[in-house]
Design an enzyme around this catalytic site. Structure first.
Site, mmCIF file in Angstrom:
data_model
loop_
_atom_site.group_PDB
_atom_site.id
_atom_site.type_symbol
_atom_site.label_atom_id
_atom_site.label_comp_id
_atom_site.label_asym_id
_atom_site.label_seq_id
_atom_site.Cartn_x
_atom_site.Cartn_y
_atom_site.Cartn_z
ATOM 1 N N SER A 7 0.734 -1.233 0.063
ATOM 2 C CA SER A 7 0.107 -0.063 -0.244
ATOM 3 C C SER A 7 0.924 1.249 0.125
ATOM 4 O O SER A 7 2.081 1.362 0.549
ATOM 5 C CB SER A 7 -0.886 0.063 1.440
ATOM 6 O OG SER A 7 -1.390 1.288 1.440
ATOM 7 N N TYR B 177 -1.292 -0.434 10.714
ATOM 8 C CA TYR B 177 -1.426 -0.893 9.058
ATOM 9 C C TYR B 177 -0.192 -0.568 8.406
ATOM 10 O O TYR B 177 0.363 -1.301 7.700
ATOM 11 C CB TYR B 177 -2.702 -0.360 8.356
ATOM 12 C CG TYR B 177 -2.874 -0.648 6.954
ATOM 13 C CD1 TYR B 177 -3.494 -1.860 6.883
ATOM 14 C CD2 TYR B 177 -2.604 0.324 6.118
ATOM 15 C CE1 TYR B 177 -3.640 -2.120 5.361
ATOM 16 C CE2 TYR B 177 -3.078 0.058 4.884
ATOM 17 C CZ TYR B 177 -3.352 -1.256 4.346
ATOM 18 O OH TYR B 177 -3.539 -1.469 3.057
HETATM 19 N N1 LIG Z 1 -8.691 -0.339 -0.681
HETATM 20 C C1 LIG Z 1 -7.637 0.235 -0.444
HETATM 21 O O1 LIG Z 1 -7.722 1.570 -0.486
HETATM 22 C C2 LIG Z 1 -6.282 -0.357 -0.590
HETATM 23 C C3 LIG Z 1 -5.430 0.500 -0.521
HETATM 24 C C4 LIG Z 1 -3.805 -0.057 -0.683
HETATM 25 C C5 LIG Z 1 -3.747 -1.125 -0.304
HETATM 26 N N2 LIG Z 1 -4.588 -2.249 -0.166
HETATM 27 C C6 LIG Z 1 -4.525 -3.501 -0.128
HETATM 28 O O2 LIG Z 1 -5.191 -4.370 -1.171
HETATM 29 C C7 LIG Z 1 -5.598 -5.406 -0.469
HETATM 30 C C8 LIG Z 1 -6.880 -6.060 -0.708
HETATM 31 O O3 LIG Z 1 -7.808 -5.137 0.060
HETATM 32 P P1 LIG Z 1 -9.201 -4.643 -0.496
HETATM 33 O O4 LIG Z 1 -9.283 -3.226 -0.180
HETATM 34 O O5 LIG Z 1 -9.632 -5.286 -1.840
HETATM 35 O O6 LIG Z 1 -9.872 -5.229 0.887
HETATM 36 P P2 LIG Z 1 -10.931 -6.242 1.014
HETATM 37 O O7 LIG Z 1 -12.136 -6.208 0.022
HETATM 38 O O8 LIG Z 1 -11.216 -6.539 2.517
HETATM 39 O O9 LIG Z 1 -10.177 -7.632 0.428
HETATM 40 C C9 LIG Z 1 -9.227 -8.108 1.465
HETATM 41 C C10 LIG Z 1 -9.055 -9.692 1.056
HETATM 42 O O10 LIG Z 1 -8.319 -10.548 1.799
HETATM 43 C C11 LIG Z 1 -8.536 -11.492 2.229
HETATM 44 N N3 LIG Z 1 -8.203 -11.980 3.609
HETATM 45 C C12 LIG Z 1 -8.488 -11.103 4.721
HETATM 46 N N4 LIG Z 1 -7.719 -11.794 5.728
HETATM 47 C C13 LIG Z 1 -7.505 -13.219 5.369
HETATM 48 C C14 LIG Z 1 -6.894 -14.198 5.856
HETATM 49 N N5 LIG Z 1 -6.572 -14.417 7.242
HETATM 50 N N6 LIG Z 1 -6.609 -15.410 5.130
HETATM 51 C C15 LIG Z 1 -6.995 -15.134 3.845
HETATM 52 N N7 LIG Z 1 -7.339 -14.345 3.015
HETATM 53 C C16 LIG Z 1 -7.802 -13.045 4.001
HETATM 54 C C17 LIG Z 1 -10.115 -11.326 2.116
HETATM 55 O O11 LIG Z 1 -10.837 -12.592 1.918
HETATM 56 P P3 LIG Z 1 -11.653 -13.418 3.232
HETATM 57 O O12 LIG Z 1 -12.410 -12.444 4.093
HETATM 58 O O13 LIG Z 1 -12.427 -14.470 2.408
HETATM 59 O O14 LIG Z 1 -10.548 -14.362 3.878
HETATM 60 C C18 LIG Z 1 -10.432 -10.536 0.965
HETATM 61 O O15 LIG Z 1 -10.608 -11.578 -0.344
HETATM 62 C C19 LIG Z 1 -5.138 -5.397 1.140
HETATM 63 O O16 LIG Z 1 -3.919 -6.164 1.033
HETATM 64 C C20 LIG Z 1 -4.952 -4.063 1.238
HETATM 65 O O17 LIG Z 1 -4.406 -3.796 2.252
HETATM 66 C C21 LIG Z 1 -6.129 -1.614 -0.324
#
Ligand SMILES: NC(=O)c1ccc[n+]([C@@H]2O[C@H](COP(=O)([O-])OP(=O)(O)OC[C@H]3O[C@@H](n4cnc5c(N)ncnc54)[C@H](OP(=O)(O)O)[C@@H]3O)[C@@H](O)[C@H]2O)c1
Length: 278
Positions: free
Chosen positions: A165, A178
């Protein structure tokens, strides 16, 4: 399929040799038949990236904890394989890897998207939340790396992508737990590149800005440069096709944060306080 433009200077020189040295990883011209394991594929950025790769003809294994949500992403795709797991459970990640390798005989790309988010300042410091974020975002990613490395090292041209991120670039307000986990992932991807690139394996460091997903849905502030999850998936897939090491988006927002990384601290703290009011 996205068709990518060469950088102007390489087109001017017309030198394929220069172009091949310009990219930090080999380019990908077609996803057809490529074996991709997306870990964190049930919702948000991971789900949209998996959907896009399936639409482009890749064979995609989808992992995370929520089996039903993974089945929904996989629905209607013959080349999708659902492998539920929790990244905090080392043995589950290894077992899923073994199952996949026995079916596919190899993996061309392991994309580690799984992550958890929670904002935190000193007045709501909570060690249970810190432990959870370290377990998922850091220890969980190491479990995936441990599972991926033996396969990647024996599969020519394969690679690993890690979603970190922009919050990992430098310390920011509200990211007390985070931010450090994501900073560690940036360091991890950089270190991996030194070892894997000389062996012909790719490493992708993926740094999104704000993306509209369930993770950011509770943010109660204006998120500059906010994009949708399908847009984020497009940036990721195009970045990998292009052979980029550092895939960051959207550019206008992430440029500012990159500049912040090289400013003297006095200026960095002053500017970040001015911009965020925090
Ligand atoms: N949204 C943003 O603005 C943003 C910005 C920068 C970086 N990111 C990064 O992008 C990635 C995806 O985030 P997102 O925004 O798409 O959020 P999200 O919709 O909450 O997706 C998170 C994903 O991680 C999986 N996950 C969480 N805990 C897990 C575990 N213990 N074991 C296996 N899978 C797990 C969830 O699946 P399950 O719940 O099915 O396990 C889900 O598929 C993350 O690494 C986040 O830090 C997001």
């Amino acid at each position: 399929m996205f068709h990518l433009q060469s950088p102007d200077h390489t087109r001017m020189l017309g030198a394929p040799l220069l172009r091949s040295h310009w990219t930090m990883n080999p380019r990908i011209d077609s996803w057809s038949g490529r074996r991709v394991w997306v870990i964190g594929a049930s919702t948000g950025i991971g789900a949209e990236t998996a959907r896009m790769l399936l639409a482009f003809g890749a064979r995609v294994a989808l992992s995370s904890r929520q089996a039903d949500a993974l089945q929904e992403v996989a629905a209607g795709h013959r080349d999708a394989r659902v492998l539920p797991l929790d990244v905090t459970r080392h043995e589950q990640v290894l077992a899923a890897r073994d199952l996949l390798v026995s079916e596919w005989q190899g993996i061309d790309l392991v994309l580690i998207v799984a992550g958890a988010y929670s904002d935190m300042r000193v007045d709501n410091f909570d060690m249970a939340v810190v432990d959870r974020l370290i377990d998922v975002n850091l220890r969980g990613v190491f479990h995936c790396i441990d599972a991926a490395l033996p396969v990647v090292l024996r599969t020519p041209g394969s690679g690993i992508g890690i979603v970190s991120s922009v919050a990992g670039f430098s310390g920011l307000p509200r990211t007390l737990a985070y931010g450090p986990t994501k900073a560690a992932l940036i360091n991890l991807a950089e270190s991996l590149y030194f070892d894997l690139h000389p062996r012909g394996n790719s490493v992708y460091l993926i740094n999104p800005g704000f993306v509209s997903t369930q993770a950011t849905a509770t943010n109660d502030f204006d998120m500059p440069g906010l994009i949708s999850a399908p847009e984020a998936a497009g940036y990721i897939v195009r970045g990998i096709e292009r052979g980029s090491f550092h895939i960051r988006f959207p550019r206008n927002f992430t440029n500012w944060l990159r500049v912040g990384r090289v400013l003297p601290y006095r200026w960095y703290f002053w500017l970040t306080h001015k911009v965020t009011g925090l």
